[in-house]
Design a protein around this motif. Structure first.
Motif, PDB file in Angstrom:
ATOM      1  N   SER A 172       0.827  -1.204   0.000  1.00  0.00           N
ATOM      2  CA  SER A 172       0.000   0.000   0.000  1.00  0.00           C
ATOM      3  C   SER A 172       0.864   1.258   0.000  1.00  0.00           C
ATOM      4  O   SER A 172       1.631   1.479   0.947  1.00  0.00           O
ATOM      5  N   PRO A 173       0.787   2.094  -1.031  1.00  0.00           N
ATOM      6  CA  PRO A 173       1.618   3.299  -1.061  1.00  0.00           C
ATOM      7  C   PRO A 173       1.289   4.264   0.070  1.00  0.00           C
ATOM      8  O   PRO A 173       2.172   4.989   0.549  1.00  0.00           O
ATOM      9  N   ARG A 174       0.044   4.268   0.520  1.00  0.00           N
ATOM     10  CA  ARG A 174      -0.326   5.168   1.613  1.00  0.00           C
ATOM     11  C   ARG A 174       0.350   4.749   2.917  1.00  0.00           C
ATOM     12  O   ARG A 174       0.948   5.569   3.611  1.00  0.00           O
ATOM     13  N   ASN A 175       0.265   3.469   3.255  1.00  0.00           N
ATOM     14  CA  ASN A 175       0.903   3.020   4.486  1.00  0.00           C
ATOM     15  C   ASN A 175       2.418   3.078   4.388  1.00  0.00           C
ATOM     16  O   ASN A 175       3.108   3.340   5.383  1.00  0.00           O
ATOM     17  N   ARG A 176       2.965   2.867   3.200  1.00  0.00           N
ATOM     18  CA  ARG A 176       4.417   2.960   3.050  1.00  0.00           C
ATOM     19  C   ARG A 176       4.896   4.403   3.264  1.00  0.00           C
ATOM     20  O   ARG A 176       5.955   4.633   3.839  1.00  0.00           O
ATOM     21  N   MET A 177       4.099   5.350   2.811  1.00  0.00           N
ATOM     22  CA  MET A 177       4.465   6.745   3.018  1.00  0.00           C
ATOM     23  C   MET A 177       4.444   7.087   4.513  1.00  0.00           C
ATOM     24  O   MET A 177       5.358   7.733   5.032  1.00  0.00           O
ATOM     25  N   VAL A 178       3.389   6.646   5.210  1.00  0.00           N
ATOM     26  CA  VAL A 178       3.290   6.904   6.644  1.00  0.00           C
ATOM     27  C   VAL A 178       4.427   6.194   7.382  1.00  0.00           C
ATOM     28  O   VAL A 178       5.046   6.759   8.297  1.00  0.00           O
ATOM     29  N   ALA A 179       4.733   4.959   6.995  1.00  0.00           N
ATOM     30  CA  ALA A 179       5.807   4.205   7.638  1.00  0.00           C
ATOM     31  C   ALA A 179       7.144   4.921   7.496  1.00  0.00           C
ATOM     32  O   ALA A 179       7.932   4.999   8.455  1.00  0.00           O
ATOM     33  N   ALA A 180       7.419   5.445   6.321  1.00  0.00           N
ATOM     34  CA  ALA A 180       8.681   6.153   6.099  1.00  0.00           C
ATOM     35  C   ALA A 180       8.785   7.373   7.013  1.00  0.00           C
ATOM     36  O   ALA A 180       9.849   7.663   7.569  1.00  0.00           O
ATOM     37  N   GLU A 181       7.677   8.079   7.199  1.00  0.00           N
ATOM     38  CA  GLU A 181       7.675   9.248   8.076  1.00  0.00           C
ATOM     39  C   GLU A 181       7.885   8.833   9.530  1.00  0.00           C
ATOM     40  O   GLU A 181       8.626   9.492  10.274  1.00  0.00           O
ATOM     41  N   LEU A 182       7.280   7.740   9.943  1.00  0.00           N
ATOM     42  CA  LEU A 182       7.441   7.280  11.323  1.00  0.00           C
ATOM     43  C   LEU A 182       8.876   6.845  11.607  1.00  0.00           C
ATOM     44  O   LEU A 182       9.376   7.014  12.724  1.00  0.00           O
ATOM     45  N   LEU A 222       6.814  -2.590  10.520  1.00  0.00           N
ATOM     46  CA  LEU A 222       6.602  -3.885   9.884  1.00  0.00           C
ATOM     47  C   LEU A 222       5.303  -3.807   9.092  1.00  0.00           C
ATOM     48  O   LEU A 222       4.218  -3.682   9.654  1.00  0.00           O
ATOM     49  N   LEU A 223       5.451  -3.822   7.775  1.00  0.00           N
ATOM     50  CA  LEU A 223       4.289  -3.869   6.886  1.00  0.00           C
ATOM     51  C   LEU A 223       4.141  -5.311   6.441  1.00  0.00           C
ATOM     52  O   LEU A 223       5.057  -5.873   5.819  1.00  0.00           O
ATOM     53  N   ILE A 224       3.019  -5.926   6.786  1.00  0.00           N
ATOM     54  CA  ILE A 224       2.876  -7.359   6.566  1.00  0.00           C
ATOM     55  C   ILE A 224       1.528  -7.686   5.933  1.00  0.00           C
ATOM     56  O   ILE A 224       0.520  -7.015   6.192  1.00  0.00           O
ATOM     57  N   ASP A 225       1.531  -8.691   5.065  1.00  0.00           N
ATOM     58  CA  ASP A 225       0.285  -9.188   4.477  1.00  0.00           C
ATOM     59  C   ASP A 225      -0.390 -10.107   5.486  1.00  0.00           C
ATOM     60  O   ASP A 225       0.213 -11.083   5.932  1.00  0.00           O
ATOM     61  N   LEU A 226      -1.622  -9.808   5.832  1.00  0.00           N
ATOM     62  CA  LEU A 226      -2.340 -10.627   6.804  1.00  0.00           C
ATOM     63  C   LEU A 226      -2.977 -11.861   6.185  1.00  0.00           C
ATOM     64  O   LEU A 226      -3.484 -12.715   6.913  1.00  0.00           O
ATOM     65  N   LEU A 227      -2.949 -11.943   4.867  1.00  0.00           N
ATOM     66  CA  LEU A 227      -3.450 -13.122   4.169  1.00  0.00           C
ATOM     67  C   LEU A 227      -2.311 -13.822   3.445  1.00  0.00           C
ATOM     68  O   LEU A 227      -1.359 -13.172   2.989  1.00  0.00           O
ATOM     69  N   THR A 228      -2.407 -15.138   3.312  1.00  0.00           N
ATOM     70  CA  THR A 228      -1.437 -15.880   2.519  1.00  0.00           C
ATOM     71  C   THR A 228      -1.695 -15.606   1.038  1.00  0.00           C
ATOM     72  O   THR A 228      -2.717 -15.018   0.668  1.00  0.00           O
ATOM     73  N   GLU A 229      -0.792 -16.029   0.185  1.00  0.00           N
ATOM     74  CA  GLU A 229      -0.963 -15.804  -1.255  1.00  0.00           C
ATOM     75  C   GLU A 229      -2.242 -16.459  -1.767  1.00  0.00           C
ATOM     76  O   GLU A 229      -2.967 -15.883  -2.592  1.00  0.00           O
ATOM     77  N   ILE A 230      -2.524 -17.663  -1.299  1.00  0.00           N
ATOM     78  CA  ILE A 230      -3.747 -18.356  -1.730  1.00  0.00           C
ATOM     79  C   ILE A 230      -4.978 -17.593  -1.256  1.00  0.00           C
ATOM     80  O   ILE A 230      -5.938 -17.387  -2.016  1.00  0.00           O
ATOM     81  N   GLU A 231      -4.951 -17.149  -0.001  1.00  0.00           N
ATOM     82  CA  GLU A 231      -6.081 -16.402   0.541  1.00  0.00           C
ATOM     83  C   GLU A 231      -6.274 -15.073  -0.186  1.00  0.00           C
ATOM     84  O   GLU A 231      -7.407 -14.633  -0.403  1.00  0.00           O
ATOM     85  N   LEU A 248      -2.469  13.039   3.379  1.00  0.00           N
ATOM     86  CA  LEU A 248      -1.740  11.915   3.955  1.00  0.00           C
ATOM     87  C   LEU A 248      -0.587  12.401   4.835  1.00  0.00           C
ATOM     88  O   LEU A 248      -0.249  11.771   5.843  1.00  0.00           O
ATOM     89  N   GLU A 249      -0.013  13.547   4.474  1.00  0.00           N
ATOM     90  CA  GLU A 249       1.043  14.131   5.313  1.00  0.00           C
ATOM     91  C   GLU A 249       0.486  14.501   6.685  1.00  0.00           C
ATOM     92  O   GLU A 249       1.171  14.359   7.706  1.00  0.00           O
ATOM     93  N   GLN A 250      -0.779  14.943   6.712  1.00  0.00           N
ATOM     94  CA  GLN A 250      -1.403  15.245   7.997  1.00  0.00           C
ATOM     95  C   GLN A 250      -1.623  13.977   8.813  1.00  0.00           C
ATOM     96  O   GLN A 250      -1.471  13.980  10.043  1.00  0.00           O
ATOM     97  N   VAL A 251      -1.981  12.889   8.145  1.00  0.00           N
ATOM     98  CA  VAL A 251      -2.125  11.603   8.834  1.00  0.00           C
ATOM     99  C   VAL A 251      -0.794  11.196   9.463  1.00  0.00           C
ATOM    100  O   VAL A 251      -0.733  10.831  10.647  1.00  0.00           O
ATOM    101  N   ALA A 252       0.274  11.267   8.674  1.00  0.00           N
ATOM    102  CA  ALA A 252       1.594  10.863   9.167  1.00  0.00           C
ATOM    103  C   ALA A 252       2.026  11.752  10.326  1.00  0.00           C
ATOM    104  O   ALA A 252       2.582  11.269  11.323  1.00  0.00           O
TER     105      ALA A 252
END
Length: 216
Positions: free
Chosen positions: A41-51, A59-68, A198-202
């Motif tokens: 997600s580009p939005r969460n990646r932007m916030v993560a970089a600011e944090l 840690l940005l992680i997929d909560l579903l497996t590839e099959i899911e 999004l900058e305000q969110v971060a």
């Protein structure tokens, strides 16, 4: 800086994540995606970089497996399965507690959309590990009974033009039994795509984390 692709075992499979931890780190922010999104997600990646500029690991992680994920893309069957997503966030929190580089770090849960409900479920399950919960355009109302069990303070960030979700956040906030803040980004819609939104969110997330980590 620790930077690695990680695989977290869960339910007989593994969840894939991108772990970045500055040295030294003050806390670890675990991003819980939802509604068909992923760790890319580009939005969460932007916030993560600011944090990370504030000394926070992410840690940005997929909560579903590839099959899911493939099943969900076709049917949407998993994205609103809050019990499943909540269990996955709990599993990742437990995994972080077992890793040498992250076991001593307090955990911040950052949930977007349905991931916010999963984060709140996990916070209720692991009160000793979760420092705080941040929701971006989230659906905390979907956490239902878990809301009363959350023991960590909660930041709810919602777009001012995202009226339905704003109403749902206000409703969920009334069911919390912990300190919380409802931060409304003026003029922003659900995805915070407006210039500067999004900058305000971060900025709000970074300030909230800093306040939680700064001794009184």
């Amino acid at each position: 800086m620790i930077s690695q692709l990680v695989r977290v075992p869960v339910d007989g499979a593994a969840l894939t994540g991108d772990l970045l931890v500055p040295t030294p780190a003050r806390a670890l922010v675990l991003f819980a995606h939802g509604s068909g999104s992923s760790r890319h997600s580009p939005r969460n990646r932007m916030v993560a970089a600011e944090l990370r500029t504030a000394g926070l690991g992410t840690l940005l992680i997929d909560l579903l497996t590839e099959i899911e994920e493939r099943e969900d893309a076709e049917t949407g069957v998993h994205r609103f399965d809050i019990p499943l997503l909540g269990r996955r966030v709990v599993a990742v929190v437990d995994w972080l507690a077992a890793q040498h580089d992250t076991r001593a770090l307090p955990v911040v849960l950052f949930g977007a959309s349905t991931g916010a409900a999963a984060a709140l479920v996990a916070a209720a399950e692991r009160p000793d590990r979760v420092l705080t919960v941040i929701s971006r355009g989230g659906r905390p109302d979907l956490a239902e009974g878990a809301l009363a069990g959350v023991r960590a303070p909660v930041l709810l960030v919602v777009g001012g033009r995202d009226l339905e979700v704003l109403s749902l956040n206000e409703e969920a906030a009334r069911r919390l039994r912990v300190p919380y803040s409802l931060h409304v980004v003026p003029g922003a819609t659900h995805l915070f795509e407006e210039p500067g939104a999004l900058e305000q969110v971060a900025g709000a997330a970074k300030e909230w984390c800093d306040d939680r980590l700064t001794p009184a």
